[in-house]
Design a protein around this motif. Structure first.
Motif, PDB file in Angstrom:
ATOM      1  N   LYS A 158       0.842  -1.209   0.000  1.00 44.98           N
ATOM      2  CA  LYS A 158       0.000   0.000   0.000  1.00 44.98           C
ATOM      3  C   LYS A 158       0.871   1.251   0.000  1.00 44.98           C
ATOM      4  O   LYS A 158       0.518   2.253  -0.605  1.00 44.98           O
ATOM      5  CB  LYS A 158      -0.948  -0.006   1.206  1.00 44.98           C
ATOM      6  N   ARG A 159       2.011   1.180   0.698  1.00 41.32           N
ATOM      7  CA  ARG A 159       2.874   2.363   0.730  1.00 41.32           C
ATOM      8  C   ARG A 159       3.620   2.557  -0.581  1.00 41.32           C
ATOM      9  O   ARG A 159       3.816   3.681  -1.043  1.00 41.32           O
ATOM     10  CB  ARG A 159       3.855   2.287   1.902  1.00 41.32           C
ATOM     11  N   VAL A 160       4.048   1.459  -1.205  1.00 41.95           N
ATOM     12  CA  VAL A 160       4.814   1.595  -2.454  1.00 41.95           C
ATOM     13  C   VAL A 160       3.898   1.955  -3.615  1.00 41.95           C
ATOM     14  O   VAL A 160       4.245   2.800  -4.443  1.00 41.95           O
ATOM     15  CB  VAL A 160       5.591   0.299  -2.769  1.00 41.95           C
ATOM     16  N   PHE A 161       2.736   1.321  -3.713  1.00 44.87           N
ATOM     17  CA  PHE A 161       1.824   1.610  -4.820  1.00 44.87           C
ATOM     18  C   PHE A 161       0.806   2.657  -4.375  1.00 44.87           C
ATOM     19  O   PHE A 161       1.104   3.827  -4.404  1.00 44.87           O
ATOM     20  CB  PHE A 161       1.192   0.314  -5.342  1.00 44.87           C
ATOM     21  N   HIS A 162      -0.344   2.242  -3.933  1.00 45.99           N
ATOM     22  CA  HIS A 162      -1.263   3.225  -3.346  1.00 45.99           C
ATOM     23  C   HIS A 162      -2.176   2.545  -2.337  1.00 45.99           C
ATOM     24  O   HIS A 162      -2.330   1.314  -2.364  1.00 45.99           O
ATOM     25  CB  HIS A 162      -2.026   4.008  -4.422  1.00 45.99           C
ATOM     26  N   PRO A 163      -2.779   3.330  -1.446  1.00 47.56           N
ATOM     27  CA  PRO A 163      -3.502   2.739  -0.309  1.00 47.56           C
ATOM     28  C   PRO A 163      -4.680   1.859  -0.725  1.00 47.56           C
ATOM     29  O   PRO A 163      -5.147   1.046   0.075  1.00 47.56           O
ATOM     30  CB  PRO A 163      -4.002   3.959   0.476  1.00 47.56           C
ATOM     31  N   GLY A 164      -5.122   1.980  -1.987  1.00 46.91           N
ATOM     32  CA  GLY A 164      -6.282   1.186  -2.401  1.00 46.91           C
ATOM     33  C   GLY A 164      -5.904  -0.182  -2.956  1.00 46.91           C
ATOM     34  O   GLY A 164      -6.773  -0.958  -3.374  1.00 46.91           O
ATOM     35  N   ILE A 165      -4.611  -0.487  -2.954  1.00 50.74           N
ATOM     36  CA  ILE A 165      -4.164  -1.713  -3.625  1.00 50.74           C
ATOM     37  C   ILE A 165      -4.611  -2.963  -2.843  1.00 50.74           C
ATOM     38  O   ILE A 165      -4.634  -2.954  -1.617  1.00 50.74           O
ATOM     39  CB  ILE A 165      -2.615  -1.674  -3.769  1.00 50.74           C
ATOM     40  N   LYS A 166      -5.035  -3.991  -3.585  1.00 47.72           N
ATOM     41  CA  LYS A 166      -5.387  -5.261  -2.923  1.00 47.72           C
ATOM     42  C   LYS A 166      -4.300  -6.269  -3.246  1.00 47.72           C
ATOM     43  O   LYS A 166      -3.567  -6.107  -4.232  1.00 47.72           O
ATOM     44  CB  LYS A 166      -6.724  -5.774  -3.471  1.00 47.72           C
ATOM     45  N   MET A 167      -4.205  -7.324  -2.450  1.00 49.69           N
ATOM     46  CA  MET A 167      -3.213  -8.358  -2.779  1.00 49.69           C
ATOM     47  C   MET A 167      -3.781  -9.726  -2.499  1.00 49.69           C
ATOM     48  O   MET A 167      -4.765  -9.893  -1.778  1.00 49.69           O
ATOM     49  CB  MET A 167      -1.950  -8.134  -1.975  1.00 49.69           C
ATOM     50  N   ARG A 168      -3.137 -10.711  -3.143  1.00 54.24           N
ATOM     51  CA  ARG A 168      -3.538 -12.091  -2.847  1.00 54.24           C
ATOM     52  C   ARG A 168      -2.301 -12.981  -2.914  1.00 54.24           C
ATOM     53  O   ARG A 168      -1.339 -12.676  -3.621  1.00 54.24           O
ATOM     54  CB  ARG A 168      -4.607 -12.579  -3.841  1.00 54.24           C
ATOM     55  N   LEU A 169      -2.334 -14.057  -2.137  1.00 56.96           N
ATOM     56  CA  LEU A 169      -1.226 -15.011  -2.136  1.00 56.96           C
ATOM     57  C   LEU A 169      -1.663 -16.287  -2.840  1.00 56.96           C
ATOM     58  O   LEU A 169      -2.783 -16.766  -2.606  1.00 56.96           O
ATOM     59  CB  LEU A 169      -0.820 -15.347  -0.688  1.00 56.96           C
ATOM     60  N   ARG A 170      -0.799 -16.782  -3.722  1.00 59.77           N
ATOM     61  CA  ARG A 170      -1.044 -18.083  -4.354  1.00 59.77           C
ATOM     62  C   ARG A 170       0.092 -19.005  -3.930  1.00 59.77           C
ATOM     63  O   ARG A 170       1.212 -18.535  -3.723  1.00 59.77           O
ATOM     64  CB  ARG A 170      -1.016 -17.958  -5.880  1.00 59.77           C
ATOM     65  N   PRO A 171      -0.158 -20.303  -3.819  1.00 59.27           N
ATOM     66  CA  PRO A 171       0.945 -21.204  -3.486  1.00 59.27           C
ATOM     67  C   PRO A 171       2.038 -21.105  -4.545  1.00 59.27           C
ATOM     68  O   PRO A 171       1.736 -20.988  -5.733  1.00 59.27           O
ATOM     69  CB  PRO A 171       0.303 -22.594  -3.519  1.00 59.27           C
TER      70      PRO A 171
END
Ligand code: DAH
Length: 338
Positions: A233-246
């Motif tokens: 969120k700090r590097v891109f922007h506060p609205g960014i979402k993320m997900r983890l895949r194996p």
């Protein structure tokens, strides 16, 4: 007699005033002071021809004249030399406006690298400066990639000899930090890494990475996820979402590949994210027990997480650059835009 002297003096003063360069100056000096035929020296020689009683007065007057001539000539020579120096010096118009200087600026990748380091420093991390010329042990072996491990092939390596290479990633920070510190450990390392990759729009044989390691009692994937979320969120922007895949990396277990919501379409689907709404951004995981053990961490309560990311890749996404080569071509038309 007096008349001779004052005429001589007057004509010398005129000649001396007319001197403009060192050549004239020499001519005047010789005219009055040359041993043979100088007007002043010649007049002094006439002393002997005078009646005895006139000699002292004439001698004194002539000596005074000679001193006067010598002093004047010295002064004139200084003035002539100064004039010649001034003429050689280029004219400087001090009222002219200055020539604007083009100040340099940090390269966009270097700036992003510093920004990333700053984020971690603010979270209490150490920034380790690690060698680009690395031992095979730190780049591969201690990261659970023994010789002939198939995962080594994925990182086509520049070797100096069997044991020495150009680091292919910054993950050696895991080994270096655990070897030299006791938990809790919070460290990152950033910098150049090298791979025998082609130089094309999406590859470069040299690029930049950041690798992060945290080791302490009781860490789990939840901590990793929390920290990734804050960082992304700090590097891109506060609205960014993320997900983890194996995902598989030999030095972590479990391992994950981490995606962020596409920064071009906010996850709706576009050409950049191949309509998926997600962009792969980094690799992460819990430090493999073998890696902990090889680096001297033997307390079973202590665990760690680690992740690594390409800094150029972040720059490409953040600034919408479609060719990695632009960062390394040193073309000012490109660099001046940052
Ligand atoms: N070193 C990996 C690479 O260069 C990236 C990576 C993956 C780093 C997983 C990590 C990790 O620390 O846990 O592709």
């Amino acid at each position: 007699m007096r008349e001779t002297i004052s005429r001589l003096r007057q004509s010398f003063e005129e000649d001396c005033a007319a001197v403009t360069g060192s050549e004239d100056w020499k001519a005047v000096r010789d005219k009055y002071l040359a041993r043979e035929g100088g007007l002043v020296t010649g007049a002094l020689k006439k002393l002997r021809e005078l009646p005895k009683e006139e000699r002292p007065a004439f001698g004194q007057a002539m000596n005074a004249l000679r001193e006067f001539v010598e002093d004047r000539l010295d002064a004139r020579l200084q003035a002539v030399k100064a004039g010649e120096r001034d003429r050689k010096r280029p004219f400087v118009d001090v009222t002219r406006p200055g020539v604007p200087l083009a100040p340099g600026s940090a390269h966009p990748i270097k700036r992003l690298q510093a920004e990333i380091e700053e984020i971690f420093v603010s979270m209490g991390f150490e920034v380790l400066d690690l060698p680009e010329i690395e031992r095979d042990y730190y780049n591969f072996e201690a990261l659970n990639m023994p010789p002939n491990h198939p995962a080594r092939d994925a990182q086509d390596t520049f070797y100096f000899d069997d044991a020495t290479l150009l680091r292919t990633h910054c993950s050696s920070v895991q080994v270096h930090s655990m070897e030299t510190r006791k938990p809790p450990i919070r460290a990152i390392s950033t910098g150049k890494v090298y791979r025998r990759d082609p130089f094309d729009a999406t590859h470069s044989p040299m690029f930049y990475q950041v690798d992060v390691i945290v080791v302490e009692e009781g860490l789990h994937m939840g901590h990793l996820k929390g920290m990734l979320d804050v960082f992304l969120k700090r590097v891109f922007h506060p609205g960014i979402k993320m997900r983890l895949r194996p995902g598989f990396f030999p030095f972590v277990e479990p391992g994950a590949e981490v995606d962020i919501s596409c920064i071009f379409c906010s996850g709706k689907g576009c050409a950049k994210c191949k309509q998926s709404g997600w962009i792969e951004i980094l690799g992460a995981g819990m430090v493999h027990p073998r890696v902990l053990e090889m680096s001297g961490i033997r307390d079973p309560r202590v665990t760690g997480f680690a992740w690594g990311m390409g800094i150029d890749r972040v720059a490409i996404l953040k600034y919408g650059v479609d060719d990695i080569r632009l960062f390394f071509d040193n073309d000012l038309r490109f660099l001046n835009q940052f």
